[in-house]
Scaffold this motif. Sequence first.
Motif, PDB file in Angstrom:
ATOM      1  N   ASP A   1       1.256  -1.210   0.154  1.00 17.62           N
ATOM      2  CA  ASP A   1       0.072   0.053   0.409  1.00 17.62           C
ATOM      3  C   ASP A   1       1.051   1.667   0.201  1.00 17.62           C
ATOM      4  O   ASP A   1       0.548   2.615   1.001  1.00 17.62           O
ATOM      5  CB  ASP A   1      -1.060  -0.070   1.414  1.00 17.62           C
ATOM      6  CG  ASP A   1      -2.199   1.063   0.847  1.00 17.62           C
ATOM      7  OD1 ASP A   1      -2.573   1.554  -0.055  1.00 17.62           O
ATOM      8  OD2 ASP A   1      -2.363   0.991   1.594  1.00 17.62           O
ATOM      9  N   GLY A   2       1.914   1.025  -0.535  1.00 19.86           N
ATOM     10  CA  GLY A   2       2.825   2.406  -1.246  1.00 19.86           C
ATOM     11  C   GLY A   2       2.433   2.934  -2.151  1.00 19.86           C
ATOM     12  O   GLY A   2       1.716   3.642  -1.932  1.00 19.86           O
ATOM     13  N   ASP A   3       3.921   3.455  -2.913  1.00 23.43           N
ATOM     14  CA  ASP A   3       3.709   4.257  -4.016  1.00 23.43           C
ATOM     15  C   ASP A   3       2.588   3.099  -5.157  1.00 23.43           C
ATOM     16  O   ASP A   3       2.526   2.639  -5.728  1.00 23.43           O
ATOM     17  CB  ASP A   3       4.970   4.429  -4.707  1.00 23.43           C
ATOM     18  CG  ASP A   3       4.717   4.957  -5.776  1.00 23.43           C
ATOM     19  OD1 ASP A   3       4.035   5.901  -6.640  1.00 23.43           O
ATOM     20  OD2 ASP A   3       6.295   5.187  -6.479  1.00 23.43           O
ATOM     21  N   HIS A   4       1.346   4.351  -5.360  1.00 22.42           N
ATOM     22  CA  HIS A   4       0.467   4.095  -6.412  1.00 22.42           C
ATOM     23  C   HIS A   4       0.731   4.086  -7.754  1.00 22.42           C
ATOM     24  O   HIS A   4      -0.421   3.927  -8.253  1.00 22.42           O
ATOM     25  CB  HIS A   4      -0.601   4.378  -5.695  1.00 22.42           C
ATOM     26  CG  HIS A   4      -1.520   3.740  -4.604  1.00 22.42           C
ATOM     27  ND1 HIS A   4      -0.637   3.388  -3.555  1.00 22.42           N
ATOM     28  CD2 HIS A   4      -2.928   3.805  -3.793  1.00 22.42           C
ATOM     29  CE1 HIS A   4      -1.575   2.967  -2.628  1.00 22.42           C
ATOM     30  NE2 HIS A   4      -2.586   3.225  -2.981  1.00 22.42           N
TER      31      HIS A   4
ATOM     32  N   GLY B   1       6.188   2.671  -9.592  1.00 19.58           N
ATOM     33  CA  GLY B   1       6.237   1.839  -8.528  1.00 19.58           C
ATOM     34  C   GLY B   1       5.615   0.851  -7.605  1.00 19.58           C
ATOM     35  O   GLY B   1       5.928  -0.498  -6.516  1.00 19.58           O
ATOM     36  N   VAL B   2       4.488   0.021  -8.105  1.00 19.96           N
ATOM     37  CA  VAL B   2       3.643  -1.128  -7.878  1.00 19.96           C
ATOM     38  C   VAL B   2       4.745  -1.909  -9.058  1.00 19.96           C
ATOM     39  O   VAL B   2       4.878  -3.297  -7.896  1.00 19.96           O
ATOM     40  CB  VAL B   2       2.037  -1.411  -8.402  1.00 19.96           C
ATOM     41  CG1 VAL B   2       1.216  -2.351  -8.574  1.00 19.96           C
ATOM     42  CG2 VAL B   2       1.366   0.262  -7.660  1.00 19.96           C
ATOM     43  N   ARG B   3       4.933  -1.589  -9.638  1.00 21.99           N
ATOM     44  CA  ARG B   3       5.554  -3.122 -10.190  1.00 21.99           C
ATOM     45  C   ARG B   3       6.931  -3.323  -9.849  1.00 21.99           C
ATOM     46  O   ARG B   3       7.618  -4.223  -9.333  1.00 21.99           O
ATOM     47  CB  ARG B   3       5.759  -2.760 -11.912  1.00 21.99           C
ATOM     48  CG  ARG B   3       4.963  -2.481 -12.585  1.00 21.99           C
ATOM     49  CD  ARG B   3       4.178  -3.864 -12.951  1.00 21.99           C
ATOM     50  NE  ARG B   3       5.497  -5.244 -13.171  1.00 21.99           N
ATOM     51  CZ  ARG B   3       5.553  -5.514 -14.585  1.00 21.99           C
ATOM     52  NH1 ARG B   3       5.609  -4.313 -15.372  1.00 21.99           N
ATOM     53  NH2 ARG B   3       7.051  -5.776 -14.844  1.00 21.99           N
ATOM     54  N   ALA B   4       7.579  -1.886  -9.349  1.00 21.30           N
ATOM     55  CA  ALA B   4       9.011  -2.102  -8.015  1.00 21.30           C
ATOM     56  C   ALA B   4       8.385  -2.964  -7.207  1.00 21.30           C
ATOM     57  O   ALA B   4       9.210  -4.150  -6.250  1.00 21.30           O
ATOM     58  CB  ALA B   4       9.037  -0.988  -7.891  1.00 21.30           C
ATOM     59  N   ASP B   5       7.254  -2.794  -6.376  1.00 19.46           N
ATOM     60  CA  ASP B   5       6.842  -3.256  -5.304  1.00 19.46           C
ATOM     61  C   ASP B   5       6.680  -4.702  -5.377  1.00 19.46           C
ATOM     62  O   ASP B   5       7.074  -5.465  -4.819  1.00 19.46           O
ATOM     63  CB  ASP B   5       5.985  -3.062  -4.404  1.00 19.46           C
ATOM     64  CG  ASP B   5       6.302  -1.189  -3.405  1.00 19.46           C
ATOM     65  OD1 ASP B   5       7.735  -1.354  -3.506  1.00 19.46           O
ATOM     66  OD2 ASP B   5       6.093  -0.926  -3.527  1.00 19.46           O
ATOM     67  N   LEU B   6       6.392  -5.510  -6.630  1.00 17.54           N
ATOM     68  CA  LEU B   6       5.659  -6.341  -6.792  1.00 17.54           C
ATOM     69  C   LEU B   6       7.143  -7.581  -6.832  1.00 17.54           C
ATOM     70  O   LEU B   6       7.063  -8.441  -6.725  1.00 17.54           O
ATOM     71  CB  LEU B   6       4.724  -6.689  -7.751  1.00 17.54           C
ATOM     72  CG  LEU B   6       3.487  -5.829  -7.383  1.00 17.54           C
ATOM     73  CD1 LEU B   6       2.800  -6.117  -8.748  1.00 17.54           C
ATOM     74  CD2 LEU B   6       3.286  -6.816  -6.560  1.00 17.54           C
TER      75      LEU B   6
END
Length: 300
Positions: free
Chosen positions: A232-235, A239-244
Amino acid sequence: MPSLLSNRLTKWALRPVAALVDQRIQRSTAGLRKEVTELRRRQHGISMLLDRTGRGQHRMPTPDQISTLVSEVGAATDESERARRNVTVAYRNVVAIEALGVGRMAGGTSNVCGKLATIPLLAPRNGNDLEVLEIGTLHGLFAAALMRMLHRTGIEATLTIVDPLAGSQLQPGTSDYEEPTGTPVREDVVRANLALGGGRPGVEARIRQGFSGDPDVRAEISDRKYGVIVVDGDHSFEGVRADLEWVELIAAQGGIVVLDDYGDGRWPGVKDALDKHLAGGDSRLQMVGRVATSAFLRAR
């Protein structure tokens, strides 16, 4: 002539009855007005507790919204019989913790309660202990509620949080965001709120201030595998691709990954990023289901 006299006598005879009916209507109306006044008085107190003032989102779901949420939780977890109970308990926790805490939980009532109800029903575990990672915490109230929901199922979890804790909520494309509660986003606020969840006796939450994309942050937090990861960070899409991509490396086998705001029209990058991430076919993450605007995945 007799018929005219008869009509007059009938009207005269009915006057007392009409007066009696009028009196009863007046008394009934007065009683109804009193009941309405009392209901409004009570409603005012309920509204002060549950309306959007000071949090940005109200906590007053309709029966239809709850029924929909129960159905979605049941479908995602194959636990239809326990779904309503978990949704009900989750809602009570949200109301209680927000009322006692400092700040707010981010998100609408269905989304927040959906996450809290669903995660325990998916039976997340990684070994004897459960390691939980939350990427983006705001004031820490959701994390506190999640710890409580897990604990009530017999799971004592250890919590790790990654967040910039920069004083206010940060998202790409937004600036000068005014926090509706007036509460700063800081570590001392988060720790005060985490105490409301009970936590694991003798074990403090590990809070790492910084961005999830920072190599130093990742190196420090990647020291273990996580049975629950809430993203639930950078939306933004990037940002989401990096978190995944990071989640792929640190999720325990069988662990649950929750992607917040999936399908929320305000943040199209979230859904686009997950859909593209899964499209390649080589991800460890498998979609389990969607509840409100959260996607639930299990790591293989």
